[in-house]
Scaffold this active site. Structure first.
Site, PDB file in Angstrom:
ATOM      1  N   LYS A   1       7.702 -34.757  26.743  1.00  0.00           N
ATOM      2  CA  LYS A   1       8.690 -34.850  27.836  1.00  0.00           C
ATOM      3  C   LYS A   1       7.943 -35.121  29.136  1.00  0.00           C
ATOM      4  O   LYS A   1       7.020 -34.391  29.480  1.00  0.00           O
ATOM      5  CB  LYS A   1       9.500 -33.546  27.921  1.00  0.00           C
ATOM      6  CG  LYS A   1      10.637 -33.586  28.930  1.00  0.00           C
ATOM      7  CD  LYS A   1      11.506 -32.334  28.879  1.00  0.00           C
ATOM      8  CE  LYS A   1      12.619 -32.412  29.911  1.00  0.00           C
ATOM      9  NZ  LYS A   1      13.525 -31.243  29.868  1.00  0.00           N
TER      10      LYS A   1
ATOM     11  N   SER B   1      15.754 -23.908  25.040  1.00  0.00           N
ATOM     12  CA  SER B   1      14.511 -24.050  24.270  1.00  0.00           C
ATOM     13  C   SER B   1      13.269 -23.596  25.019  1.00  0.00           C
ATOM     14  O   SER B   1      12.189 -23.491  24.437  1.00  0.00           O
ATOM     15  CB  SER B   1      14.338 -25.484  23.776  1.00  0.00           C
ATOM     16  OG  SER B   1      13.881 -26.326  24.801  1.00  0.00           O
TER      17      SER B   1
ATOM     18  N   GLU C   1     -20.348 -32.196  27.058  1.00  0.00           N
ATOM     19  CA  GLU C   1     -21.527 -31.395  27.396  1.00  0.00           C
ATOM     20  C   GLU C   1     -22.145 -30.771  26.139  1.00  0.00           C
ATOM     21  O   GLU C   1     -21.429 -30.294  25.264  1.00  0.00           O
ATOM     22  CB  GLU C   1     -21.124 -30.239  28.320  1.00  0.00           C
ATOM     23  CG  GLU C   1     -20.274 -30.605  29.508  1.00  0.00           C
ATOM     24  CD  GLU C   1     -21.056 -31.360  30.544  1.00  0.00           C
ATOM     25  OE1 GLU C   1     -22.253 -31.024  30.722  1.00  0.00           O
ATOM     26  OE2 GLU C   1     -20.497 -32.284  31.147  1.00  0.00           O
TER      27      GLU C   1
ATOM     28  N   TYR D   1      23.716 -24.937  34.343  1.00  0.00           N
ATOM     29  CA  TYR D   1      24.685 -24.740  33.262  1.00  0.00           C
ATOM     30  C   TYR D   1      24.098 -23.757  32.259  1.00  0.00           C
ATOM     31  O   TYR D   1      22.922 -23.388  32.326  1.00  0.00           O
ATOM     32  CB  TYR D   1      24.959 -26.081  32.572  1.00  0.00           C
ATOM     33  CG  TYR D   1      23.691 -26.767  32.149  1.00  0.00           C
ATOM     34  CD1 TYR D   1      23.095 -26.483  30.922  1.00  0.00           C
ATOM     35  CD2 TYR D   1      23.046 -27.663  33.001  1.00  0.00           C
ATOM     36  CE1 TYR D   1      21.905 -27.080  30.553  1.00  0.00           C
ATOM     37  CE2 TYR D   1      21.853 -28.259  32.637  1.00  0.00           C
ATOM     38  CZ  TYR D   1      21.291 -27.968  31.410  1.00  0.00           C
ATOM     39  OH  TYR D   1      20.105 -28.542  31.060  1.00  0.00           O
TER      40      TYR D   1
ATOM     41  N   THR E   1      15.538 -29.884  25.254  1.00  0.00           N
ATOM     42  CA  THR E   1      14.471 -30.866  25.425  1.00  0.00           C
ATOM     43  C   THR E   1      13.154 -30.253  25.911  1.00  0.00           C
ATOM     44  O   THR E   1      12.101 -30.864  25.775  1.00  0.00           O
ATOM     45  CB  THR E   1      14.897 -31.967  26.416  1.00  0.00           C
ATOM     46  OG1 THR E   1      15.228 -31.344  27.666  1.00  0.00           O
ATOM     47  CG2 THR E   1      16.078 -32.748  25.893  1.00  0.00           C
ATOM     48  N   ASP E   2      13.204 -29.038  26.491  1.00  0.00           N
ATOM     49  CA  ASP E   2      11.997 -28.474  27.107  1.00  0.00           C
ATOM     50  C   ASP E   2      10.836 -28.306  26.110  1.00  0.00           C
ATOM     51  O   ASP E   2       9.690 -28.625  26.430  1.00  0.00           O
ATOM     52  CB  ASP E   2      12.300 -27.125  27.768  1.00  0.00           C
ATOM     53  CG  ASP E   2      13.134 -27.273  29.034  1.00  0.00           C
ATOM     54  OD1 ASP E   2      13.385 -28.426  29.450  1.00  0.00           O
ATOM     55  OD2 ASP E   2      13.528 -26.250  29.605  1.00  0.00           O
TER      56      ASP E   2
ATOM     57  N   THR F   1      20.522 -28.155  25.998  1.00  0.00           N
ATOM     58  CA  THR F   1      21.485 -28.791  26.897  1.00  0.00           C
ATOM     59  C   THR F   1      22.519 -29.610  26.138  1.00  0.00           C
ATOM     60  O   THR F   1      23.654 -29.770  26.584  1.00  0.00           O
ATOM     61  CB  THR F   1      20.721 -29.679  27.903  1.00  0.00           C
ATOM     62  OG1 THR F   1      19.929 -28.822  28.706  1.00  0.00           O
ATOM     63  CG2 THR F   1      21.636 -30.477  28.791  1.00  0.00           C
TER      64      THR F   1
HETATM   65  N1  ASP Z   1      16.385 -25.990  29.336  1.00  0.00           N
HETATM   66  C1  ASP Z   1      17.038 -26.858  28.377  1.00  0.00           C
HETATM   67  C2  ASP Z   1      16.467 -26.553  26.997  1.00  0.00           C
HETATM   68  O1  ASP Z   1      15.384 -26.958  26.713  1.00  0.00           O
HETATM   69  C3  ASP Z   1      16.836 -28.266  28.745  1.00  0.00           C
HETATM   70  C4  ASP Z   1      17.406 -29.281  27.805  1.00  0.00           C
HETATM   71  O2  ASP Z   1      17.847 -29.013  26.719  1.00  0.00           O
HETATM   72  O3  ASP Z   1      17.403 -30.465  28.214  1.00  0.00           O
HETATM   73  O4  ASP Z   1      17.108 -25.917  26.224  1.00  0.00           O
END
Ligand code: ASP
Length: 333
Positions: free
Chosen positions: A171, A65, A290, A32, A98-99, A18
């Protein structure tokens, strides 16, 4: 300040996300195209960077990502190692979606053979949005990578004025700018652009790990299975069939496993697949529970979330298949 001659040399490696996202409308924060803008555009958008470092950029990938892969990880880590072995490179910044940012950060934390600063950043709002967070995050990341204070702290994640360890950070929110949190605590903050550290991570990190990826072209096949009420053997049996070498079970509570999945996982372990118990709770350490788990040879994922257990298990399997040694790695990294 305009002269850049004496400034630290920081290389910016771009992978998409992003932070490089472009939307038709400046109020759009979803829908986007991630990774649309090249690294030159990102750097030129923040001319203030030149006050703190001499930078140049390289495009490694242009991904959303969510589509990150072992191939890109290997390419990126090899590039970081190559650059940091050069005496005139002082630090690296990686721009990333960020993903899966925390996963790439942890992979690099385990495979970079240098203690020089490596900082990963990203953004929650596309570059074209009003109040985009990418430019300030990029400036902070460069200032952090240029700082001697960032030396030998492992790979760092820097967004929203916070500095986190690649090992601890995750995240936590789908859309908020304040999404990256470390259940075990952040390392520090960017106070008015200056790094201020409060904590250190007491686990092996970049520059002191045993994982050599220089000659690797792929990584062992390891999958995650998510535990839930009403779970059964379906996915475990499918994974055995598919030939996985390792399985991480994102268990309930203290890495607890539904009895039907447990029987299948025991079959997997008997077939030589390494099974690691992790937790879907989001925090806490998975500790021995366990007797049937230890009898089956299941390992504990310590305080790593499932997605990071998977990475450590992949790398562990490049070294050994000995369960005791792999368990030890989960205590050390
Ligand atoms: N979907 C995006 C990515 O991980 C989200 C981001 O960058 O915030 O590339």
């Amino acid at each position: 300040m305009t002269c850049t001659a004496e400034k630290p040399n920081v290389i910016i490696l771009a992978t998409g996300g992003t932070i490089a996202g472009s939307a038709a409308d400046d109020t759009a924060t979803t829908g986007y195209q991630a990774g649309a803008l090249g690294v030159g555009v990102l750097i030129n958008a923040v001319p203030e960077i030149k006050n703190y470092a001499s930078v140049r950029g390289e495009q490694i990938a242009s991904l959303d990502s969510k589509d990150m892969s072992d191939d890109v990880w290997l390419k990126l880590s090899k590039k970081v190692n190559e650059l940091l072995s050069q005496s005139d490179v002082d630090g690296i910044v990686i721009t990333h979606g960020t993903d899966t940012l925390e996963e790439t950060a942890y992979f690099l934390n385990l495979t970079v053979q240098s203690k020089k600063p490596v900082v990963i950043t990203g953004a929650m709002r596309p570059a074209t949005a009003i109040s985009a967070d990418g430019p300030m995050n990029l400036l902070n990341a460069v200032r952090l990578a240029a700082s001697p204070l960032a030396f030998d702290r492992g790979v760092l994640v820097c967004l929203n004025d916070q500095i986190d360890s690649a090992r601890h950070v995750t995240k936590t929110h789908t859309t908020s700018l304040d999404t990256f949190k470390s259940p075990l605590g952040p390392l520090g903050f960017m106070n008015d652009g200056k790094p201020t550290f409060y904590n250190r991570v007491d686990r092996r990190h970049a520059g002191e790990t045993e994982f050599e990826i220089g000659a690797l072209t792929d990584l062992p096949y390891v999958k995650i299975i998510y535990g839930h009420a009403g779970d059964d053997a379906l996915f475990v049996d499918a994974a055995i069939q598919a030939g996985v070498r390792g399985l991480v079970y994102a268990g309930t509570g203290n890495g607890s496993i539904h009895q039907e999945a447990e029987a299948a996982l025991a079959r997997a372990a008997r077939a030589g697949i390494i099974v690691v118990r992790s937790t879907r709770t989001g925090s806490g350490t998975v500790i021995p529970a366990e007797q049937s788990y230890s009898e089956a040879g299941f390992l504990e994922g310590d305080s790593l979330p499932p997605q990071k257990c998977r990475i450590l298990l992949q790398l562990a399997l490049t070294r050994t298949t000995d369960r005791r040694q792999i368990q030890q790695m989960f205590y050390e990294y």
